[in-house]
Design a protein around this motif. Sequence first.
Motif, PDB file in Angstrom:
ATOM      1  N   ALA A  24       0.829  -1.211   0.000  1.00  0.00           N
ATOM      2  CA  ALA A  24       0.000   0.000   0.000  1.00  0.00           C
ATOM      3  C   ALA A  24       0.860   1.256   0.000  1.00  0.00           C
ATOM      4  O   ALA A  24       0.577   2.223  -0.729  1.00  0.00           O
ATOM      5  CB  ALA A  24      -0.938  -0.011   1.207  1.00  0.00           C
ATOM      6  N   ASP A  25       1.925   1.262   0.794  1.00  0.00           N
ATOM      7  CA  ASP A  25       2.795   2.435   0.862  1.00  0.00           C
ATOM      8  C   ASP A  25       3.490   2.678  -0.473  1.00  0.00           C
ATOM      9  O   ASP A  25       3.644   3.824  -0.912  1.00  0.00           O
ATOM     10  CB  ASP A  25       3.847   2.253   1.960  1.00  0.00           C
ATOM     11  CG  ASP A  25       3.237   2.294   3.361  1.00  0.00           C
ATOM     12  OD1 ASP A  25       2.078   2.747   3.490  1.00  0.00           O
ATOM     13  OD2 ASP A  25       3.923   1.864   4.321  1.00  0.00           O
ATOM     14  N   GLY A  26       3.926   1.620  -1.123  1.00  0.00           N
ATOM     15  CA  GLY A  26       4.579   1.770  -2.423  1.00  0.00           C
ATOM     16  C   GLY A  26       3.646   2.336  -3.468  1.00  0.00           C
ATOM     17  O   GLY A  26       4.033   3.192  -4.270  1.00  0.00           O
ATOM     18  N   THR A  27       2.389   1.884  -3.451  1.00  0.00           N
ATOM     19  CA  THR A  27       1.407   2.403  -4.406  1.00  0.00           C
ATOM     20  C   THR A  27       1.145   3.887  -4.155  1.00  0.00           C
ATOM     21  O   THR A  27       1.029   4.681  -5.102  1.00  0.00           O
ATOM     22  CB  THR A  27       0.095   1.612  -4.300  1.00  0.00           C
ATOM     23  OG1 THR A  27       0.335   0.241  -4.642  1.00  0.00           O
ATOM     24  CG2 THR A  27      -0.958   2.182  -5.236  1.00  0.00           C
ATOM     25  N   MET A  42       7.661   8.511  -8.140  1.00  0.00           N
ATOM     26  CA  MET A  42       8.861   7.724  -8.449  1.00  0.00           C
ATOM     27  C   MET A  42       9.322   7.962  -9.870  1.00  0.00           C
ATOM     28  O   MET A  42       8.510   8.174 -10.781  1.00  0.00           O
ATOM     29  CB  MET A  42       8.567   6.226  -8.255  1.00  0.00           C
ATOM     30  CG  MET A  42       8.245   5.808  -6.844  1.00  0.00           C
ATOM     31  SD  MET A  42       7.867   4.011  -6.769  1.00  0.00           S
ATOM     32  CE  MET A  42       7.434   3.826  -5.046  1.00  0.00           C
ATOM     33  N   ASP A  43      10.654   7.900 -10.088  1.00  0.00           N
ATOM     34  CA  ASP A  43      11.152   7.902 -11.456  1.00  0.00           C
ATOM     35  C   ASP A  43      10.962   6.500 -12.040  1.00  0.00           C
ATOM     36  O   ASP A  43      10.573   5.562 -11.343  1.00  0.00           O
ATOM     37  CB  ASP A  43      12.615   8.346 -11.518  1.00  0.00           C
ATOM     38  CG  ASP A  43      13.551   7.474 -10.697  1.00  0.00           C
ATOM     39  OD1 ASP A  43      13.299   6.251 -10.575  1.00  0.00           O
ATOM     40  OD2 ASP A  43      14.551   7.995 -10.168  1.00  0.00           O
ATOM     41  N   ASP A  44      11.250   6.352 -13.341  1.00  0.00           N
ATOM     42  CA  ASP A  44      10.955   5.091 -14.025  1.00  0.00           C
ATOM     43  C   ASP A  44      11.679   3.908 -13.393  1.00  0.00           C
ATOM     44  O   ASP A  44      11.088   2.842 -13.205  1.00  0.00           O
ATOM     45  CB  ASP A  44      11.330   5.193 -15.504  1.00  0.00           C
ATOM     46  CG  ASP A  44      10.410   6.126 -16.272  1.00  0.00           C
ATOM     47  OD1 ASP A  44       9.348   6.470 -15.723  1.00  0.00           O
ATOM     48  OD2 ASP A  44      10.757   6.507 -17.403  1.00  0.00           O
ATOM     49  N   ALA A  45      12.943   4.084 -13.064  1.00  0.00           N
ATOM     50  CA  ALA A  45      13.723   2.986 -12.499  1.00  0.00           C
ATOM     51  C   ALA A  45      13.193   2.575 -11.128  1.00  0.00           C
ATOM     52  O   ALA A  45      13.062   1.378 -10.823  1.00  0.00           O
ATOM     53  CB  ALA A  45      15.196   3.372 -12.398  1.00  0.00           C
ATOM     54  N   THR A  46      12.864   3.557 -10.309  1.00  0.00           N
ATOM     55  CA  THR A  46      12.338   3.259  -8.974  1.00  0.00           C
ATOM     56  C   THR A  46      10.981   2.584  -9.069  1.00  0.00           C
ATOM     57  O   THR A  46      10.678   1.641  -8.326  1.00  0.00           O
ATOM     58  CB  THR A  46      12.231   4.542  -8.139  1.00  0.00           C
ATOM     59  OG1 THR A  46      13.501   5.204  -8.111  1.00  0.00           O
ATOM     60  CG2 THR A  46      11.795   4.239  -6.715  1.00  0.00           C
ATOM     61  N   LEU A  47      10.165   3.060 -10.006  1.00  0.00           N
ATOM     62  CA  LEU A  47       8.838   2.474 -10.187  1.00  0.00           C
ATOM     63  C   LEU A  47       8.945   1.012 -10.622  1.00  0.00           C
ATOM     64  O   LEU A  47       8.226   0.145 -10.115  1.00  0.00           O
ATOM     65  CB  LEU A  47       8.045   3.282 -11.220  1.00  0.00           C
ATOM     66  CG  LEU A  47       6.551   2.963 -11.335  1.00  0.00           C
ATOM     67  CD1 LEU A  47       5.829   3.346 -10.048  1.00  0.00           C
ATOM     68  CD2 LEU A  47       5.948   3.697 -12.528  1.00  0.00           C
ATOM     69  N   ALA A  48       9.851   0.729 -11.553  1.00  0.00           N
ATOM     70  CA  ALA A  48      10.048  -0.647 -12.008  1.00  0.00           C
ATOM     71  C   ALA A  48      10.554  -1.527 -10.870  1.00  0.00           C
ATOM     72  O   ALA A  48      10.158  -2.699 -10.744  1.00  0.00           O
ATOM     73  CB  ALA A  48      11.021  -0.680 -13.181  1.00  0.00           C
ATOM     74  N   ALA A  91       0.451  -2.276 -15.224  1.00  0.00           N
ATOM     75  CA  ALA A  91      -0.589  -1.891 -14.277  1.00  0.00           C
ATOM     76  C   ALA A  91      -0.065  -0.872 -13.265  1.00  0.00           C
ATOM     77  O   ALA A  91      -0.740   0.109 -12.941  1.00  0.00           O
ATOM     78  CB  ALA A  91      -1.117  -3.133 -13.558  1.00  0.00           C
ATOM     79  N   VAL A  92       1.152  -1.100 -12.766  1.00  0.00           N
ATOM     80  CA  VAL A  92       1.750  -0.167 -11.801  1.00  0.00           C
ATOM     81  C   VAL A  92       1.983   1.196 -12.445  1.00  0.00           C
ATOM     82  O   VAL A  92       1.681   2.249 -11.858  1.00  0.00           O
ATOM     83  CB  VAL A  92       3.066  -0.749 -11.252  1.00  0.00           C
ATOM     84  CG1 VAL A  92       3.831   0.310 -10.456  1.00  0.00           C
ATOM     85  CG2 VAL A  92       2.781  -1.960 -10.365  1.00  0.00           C
ATOM     86  N   ALA A  93       2.513   1.196 -13.674  1.00  0.00           N
ATOM     87  CA  ALA A  93       2.768   2.457 -14.371  1.00  0.00           C
ATOM     88  C   ALA A  93       1.468   3.199 -14.668  1.00  0.00           C
ATOM     89  O   ALA A  93       1.404   4.437 -14.561  1.00  0.00           O
ATOM     90  CB  ALA A  93       3.541   2.188 -15.656  1.00  0.00           C
TER      91      ALA A  93
END
Length: 338
Positions: A74-77, A83-89, A169-171
Amino acid sequence: MSTDFEISTPASASPAAVRRIDDVGLDDVASVGGKGANLGELTRCGLPVPAGFVITAESFLAAMDAAGCRAELADGTAAAPTMDDATLAGFAERARSLVRASGVPTELVTAMRSAQTDAERVAVRSSATAEDSSDTSFAGMHASFTNVTDEQLADRVLDCWVSLYGDRAVAYRAERELTDEPAIAVVVQDMLASDRSGVMFTADDSGDSSVIEAAFGLGEFVVAGTIEPDSYHVDRSTGRLTEIHLGDKSSALMSTEAGEEITAVDAARAASQVLTPVEIVQLSKLGTAIEEHYGRPQDIEWAFVDDDLYFVQSRPITFRPSRSDRHVLLRGLGVGRG
């Protein structure tokens, strides 16, 4: 094929780990997701929907709680839009690992088996609680499986849970700034060995026609744009069939005892019309009735097993087919929905 149905609204079942499709409806999206809620609503309308059940979003969250990773997910979402692209991935990969390691609790597996029908194989499809609304579409982002055996069911449910944190889905959630805790339900239905199937858009971009796309075999080839289906246009005001375009249906995805199989369609059948004019008009009438029930144009998936029609999905249209009277610059097949 009757075009008449009555709408009834039975009392909704209390939240549970597993809920029958005919016990849920649009008020239950938070529990059974968009796909599950729409299937339940179609069933309440008296329309033919394959029998099955939904593993609720509460079951997914409870499993993450038990595994001790719900808060991290939940916290990550919540932080994902910053987040930048690398962190998001990296977050997406970490989230998938956490969900995979959590597994499907034994008591949930027991509840699933108790809810199963006598069908030898089932379709297992993700039903996220944020999907298929009028302004968001997660179509194709979450996992779905067909021809699933009893022995495979728990593994495929886990795969659906993991797909909630797929890269796309995350992106997509981050881009739309959807920061609420995500959850996912899973629809399990008797597998249809359909010999004809497709999609129907109850309105084109002019609002004048409904559009039906049809092919032989299972519907995945139409949804994914793998083959060029037949396309039929029906005037919404008169109910008359106004346009027929026969597609190049040289292959079909068929359901066999061994699973799904891509088969060649002989030239004569490939050049023939998938649906009869009567079937086209009747299907369009049912689509119009479904649209009137929902109050907005719908993107509907349907299938025939011999002469028996089933509906396997209905969602608000988030895009519409192009009008046929415009000058065509280029023709081709889509690589995916939307």
